[in-house]
Design a protein around this motif. Structure first.
Motif, PDB file in Angstrom:
ATOM      1  N   ASP A   1      93.054  18.699   1.228  1.00 14.81           N
ATOM      2  CA  ASP A   1      94.077  19.368   0.433  1.00 14.81           C
ATOM      3  C   ASP A   1      95.214  18.433   0.064  1.00 14.81           C
ATOM      4  N   ALA A   2      95.206  17.239   0.635  1.00 11.68           N
ATOM      5  CA  ALA A   2      96.333  16.344   0.422  1.00 11.68           C
ATOM      6  C   ALA A   2      96.460  16.029  -1.064  1.00 11.68           C
ATOM      7  N   PRO A   3      97.700  15.802  -1.481  1.00 13.29           N
ATOM      8  CA  PRO A   3      97.991  15.777  -2.912  1.00 13.29           C
ATOM      9  C   PRO A   3      97.335  14.671  -3.722  1.00 13.29           C
ATOM     10  N   THR A   4      97.115  13.512  -3.152  1.00 13.62           N
ATOM     11  CA  THR A   4      96.462  12.482  -3.951  1.00 13.62           C
ATOM     12  C   THR A   4      95.195  12.078  -3.249  1.00 13.62           C
ATOM     13  N   LEU A   5      94.225  11.692  -4.032  1.00 17.19           N
ATOM     14  CA  LEU A   5      92.974  11.372  -3.386  1.00 17.19           C
ATOM     15  C   LEU A   5      92.644   9.895  -3.477  1.00 17.19           C
TER      16      LEU A   5
ATOM     17  N   ARG B   1      85.332  16.729  -7.625  1.00 19.71           N
ATOM     18  CA  ARG B   1      86.395  17.174  -6.731  1.00 19.71           C
ATOM     19  C   ARG B   1      87.040  18.438  -7.297  1.00 19.71           C
ATOM     20  N   ARG B   2      87.321  18.376  -8.598  1.00 20.44           N
ATOM     21  CA  ARG B   2      87.934  19.499  -9.286  1.00 20.44           C
ATOM     22  C   ARG B   2      87.060  20.743  -9.176  1.00 20.44           C
TER      23      ARG B   2
ATOM     24  N   LEU C   1      87.196  22.206  -5.732  1.00 24.05           N
ATOM     25  CA  LEU C   1      88.461  22.897  -5.493  1.00 24.05           C
ATOM     26  C   LEU C   1      88.471  24.274  -6.152  1.00 24.05           C
ATOM     27  N   VAL C   2      87.941  24.326  -7.383  1.00 25.14           N
ATOM     28  CA  VAL C   2      87.875  25.621  -8.071  1.00 25.14           C
ATOM     29  C   VAL C   2      86.983  26.581  -7.294  1.00 25.14           C
TER      30      VAL C   2
ATOM     31  N   ALA D   1      86.455  26.532  -4.121  1.00 27.30           N
ATOM     32  CA  ALA D   1      87.224  26.963  -2.944  1.00 27.30           C
ATOM     33  C   ALA D   1      88.195  28.074  -3.315  1.00 27.30           C
ATOM     34  N   CYS D   2      88.865  27.907  -4.470  1.00 22.22           N
ATOM     35  CA  CYS D   2      89.783  28.944  -4.941  1.00 22.22           C
ATOM     36  C   CYS D   2      89.059  30.272  -5.093  1.00 22.22           C
ATOM     37  N   PHE D   3      87.876  30.231  -5.726  1.00 20.80           N
ATOM     38  CA  PHE D   3      87.108  31.452  -5.948  1.00 20.80           C
ATOM     39  C   PHE D   3      86.739  32.113  -4.627  1.00 20.80           C
TER      40      PHE D   3
END
Lengths: 313, 296
Positions: free
Chosen positions: B4-8, B28-29, B32-33, B35-37
């Motif tokens: 979750d850290a801000p920069t990868l 990655r994006r 993350l989406v 995970a949001c779902f």
């Protein structure tokens, strides 16, 4: 305060005369009180006076209906030998020390996830705040259904992965954890929004600088995000601890303090004493003791704050 | 938490997933989406169940063995909920109550928080301590004394009696003070050097910068008063001031709770909050960066 020192000889427009700055500083106390007055007046009338009233009631024998009689400190003396009071205090502490870290982790995790600049993030934010916006009494009933031992959704899902779920709300061991899960679900939205606002305030340049220095994501989280977010974290921790000590609605609806008195929290016990047994004096004494406990814990947090919270950007 | 850290970019802990994530921001994006779902779906399950039961028939919703999917969709439950109690009137009352407390609290807490965050005066620490201390007092403690107080001023079942006791809480002052402390002092210094007085520094520098914080406070105050049950239950005793949360009690007291109608009414009462939050959240969460405080 160091801030009162101005840089020497600033370039000034032909504005107010020189003396003005001094008056500005000298009148600080008066100005502060003018700023405070509206809030303070209401605060005294509607909070301080009722609290003093509660203090008075704790010294009385009063059932709400007949005229009160003087009890002195008798109501406080009753606390010592009252096992329900102590178990309620223990339950409240259990609830608080499990639910606050959980709420913190969930809300921080989700705030970080939603702060990644993904598309449709506004929709996710709104949807994730829904539990916070629902009426507690109504959703608590839905959670009772979720926790039903055989047909409940929670145990059905656990069954899919081969686990045999407990009889949540009627189990001595599992009633409190079940209550905690529901409460975290209900309240994480508040922390999430506070954290999101805090994360938005962190200057992106700091991350860019960290990246140039070659730090790992974990290091930049540890060294940039956490320190700059610490005022928000502090606020959320303090308010969640206070809120957890006062947990009431969902416990009343979901377990009514049971099984036995396993989930009887202090505020529930206070409510039962005052409004079911009509023992207002004893209820007031209990609430003042609860209040003393919360005050001590919050005081400790403020002491810790001096070491862990950074206010300057 | 690492993911979750801000920069990868940078020296991420090596590993096949981390490595491929670093190479492919698109992957990655997408993760993350996803995970949001997942998180959102999990979170919303109880809310969806509330909505489903709201459309069930009376017998379905009261069956011993709960079923969630309505056998037939009873859309007339919406109008039934409005007929059983004057829900429209209650909703309007709730807007008055929640709106009134929110407005008063926001307007009084902001200057007070400014005084606590920026001005020095004798007793500041002690007074702030007193404010904070009262946050810790459960509502049940002050309920009876507050009621006696309001009754003395003939405020029972009136709007001032409903609103005033809940419009001056320490929470707002605490929240705004935390935000004000984070605003660099240089901004005010600049205004001061230009000859602004304290009030101008507050209204023209601090308030515009703190709009997101103030909006956050307002939304949360509004939501919590929208759902406040205890105080309106005690102090309002006619339909003229009764709020929706109190009105929902009616569903539980009539012979055998009609779950479908209760949950329908509860859902209806939640809708305005969702709309409010959806309309404002972009503004209050994004606002801080727009104000120039955060930079890009």
């Amino acid at each position: 305060m160091a801030v009162e020192v101005h840089p020497a000889a600033p370039v000034r427009a032909p504005g107010p005369p020189r003396g003005r700055r001094h008056r500005w500083r000298g009148s600080e106390t008066l100005a502060a009180w003018l700023f405070l007055l509206p809030s303070f007046a209401g605060f005294v009338v509607f909070t301080v006076v009722p609290v003093l009233g509660a203090g008075t009631i704790s010294l009385l024998n009063w059932n709400l209906f007949s005229s009160p009689t003087w009890a002195g400190l008798h109501n406080f003396a009753r606390l010592g030998p009252d096992p329900t009071f102590w178990s309620a205090l223990g339950n409240t502490a259990y609830f608080t020390f499990v639910s606050v870290p959980l709420t913190l982790l969930v809300s921080l995790g989700l705030a970080l996830l939603l702060n990644q600049g993904l598309r449709h993030v506004a929709l996710f934010r709104s949807l994730l705040l829904l539990p916070y916006a629902t009426i507690t009494v109504a959703v608590a009933f839905v959670w009772i259904w979720l926790y039903i031992p055989h047909d409940g959704l929670v145990n059905a899902v656990l069954g899919l992965v081969g686990l045999h779920g407990p009889s949540w709300l009627i189990s001595d061991e599992w009633a409190m954890p079940a209550l905690i899960v529901m409460s975290v679900w209900k309240s994480f939205g508040f922390g999430m929004v506070i954290f999101l606002a805090g994360l938005q305030a962190i200057p992106q340049q700091l991350y860019e600088a960290a990246r140039v220095d070659g730090t790992s994501p974990w290091q930049s989280f540890r060294n940039v995000t956490l320190p700059l977010l610490s005022p928000s974290v502090f606020f959320v921790v303090v308010t969640s601890v206070i809120g957890s000590f006062q947990v009431f609605d969902q416990a009343l609806v979901m377990t009514n303090g049971g099984p036995g008195s396993r989930t009887t929290t202090l505020v529930m016990y206070i409510y039962q004493t005052g409004f079911e047994n009509y023992d207002q004096g004893y209820a007031a004494a209990q609430s003042l003791v609860l209040f003393a406990f919360i005050a001590v814990i919050t005081g400790l947090q403020f002491l810790l704050q001096r070491r862990l919270v950074h206010y300057d950007i | 938490m690492t993911s979750d850290a801000p920069t990868l970019a940078g020296n991420a802990v090596p590993g096949p997933l981390a490595a491929s994530l670093r190479r492919s921001p698109a992957l990655r994006r997408r993760l993350l989406v996803l995970a949001c779902f997942l998180v959102t779906a999990l979170t919303l399950t109880p809310v969806v169940m509330m909505l489903l039961v709201a459309f069930q028939s009376d017998s379905e919703s009261m069956a011993a063995k709960p079923s969630f999917w309505p056998g037939t969709w009873h859309f007339e439950n919406i109008s039934r909920a409005f007929q059983l109690v004057p829900l429209g009137r209650y909703l309007l009352n709730t807007v008055f109550f929640a709106g009134g407390t929110t407005l008063l609290e926001t307007v009084t807490a902001a200057p007070a928080a400014y005084a606590f965050a920026r001005l020095t005066f004798p007793g500041r620490g002690v007074l702030f301590g007193v404010y904070l201390t009262t946050l810790m007092i459960p509502a049940q403690v002050t309920l009876i004394p507050q009621f006696i107080l309001v009754a003395k001023f003939h405020g029972v079942d009136t709007w001032p009696g409903m609103i005033l006791p809940h419009a001056f809480t320490a929470l707002g002052v605490f929240l705004l003070r935390q935000f004000f402390l984070g605003i660099p002092r240089d901004y005010e210094e600049a205004a001061r050097l230009d000859g602004a007085n304290r009030w101008q520094a507050f209204t023209r520098v601090i308030v515009p910068l703190a709009v997101p914080a103030i909006a956050t406070l307002a939304v949360f105050k509004f939501i919590s008063q929208w759902n406040n049950l205890l105080w309106p239950l005690v102090v309002s005793n006619s339909d003229a001031t009764r709020t929706a949360a109190v009105g929902l009690q009616v569903f539980q007291s009539t012979d055998g709770t009609q779950w479908n109608l209760l949950l329908m009414a509860a859902s209806i009462c939640t809708v305005p909050l969702i709309v409010l939050f959806f309309l404002t959240q972009r503004w209050f969460v994004k606002g801080i960066t727009m104000s120039g405080l955060g930079g890009r």
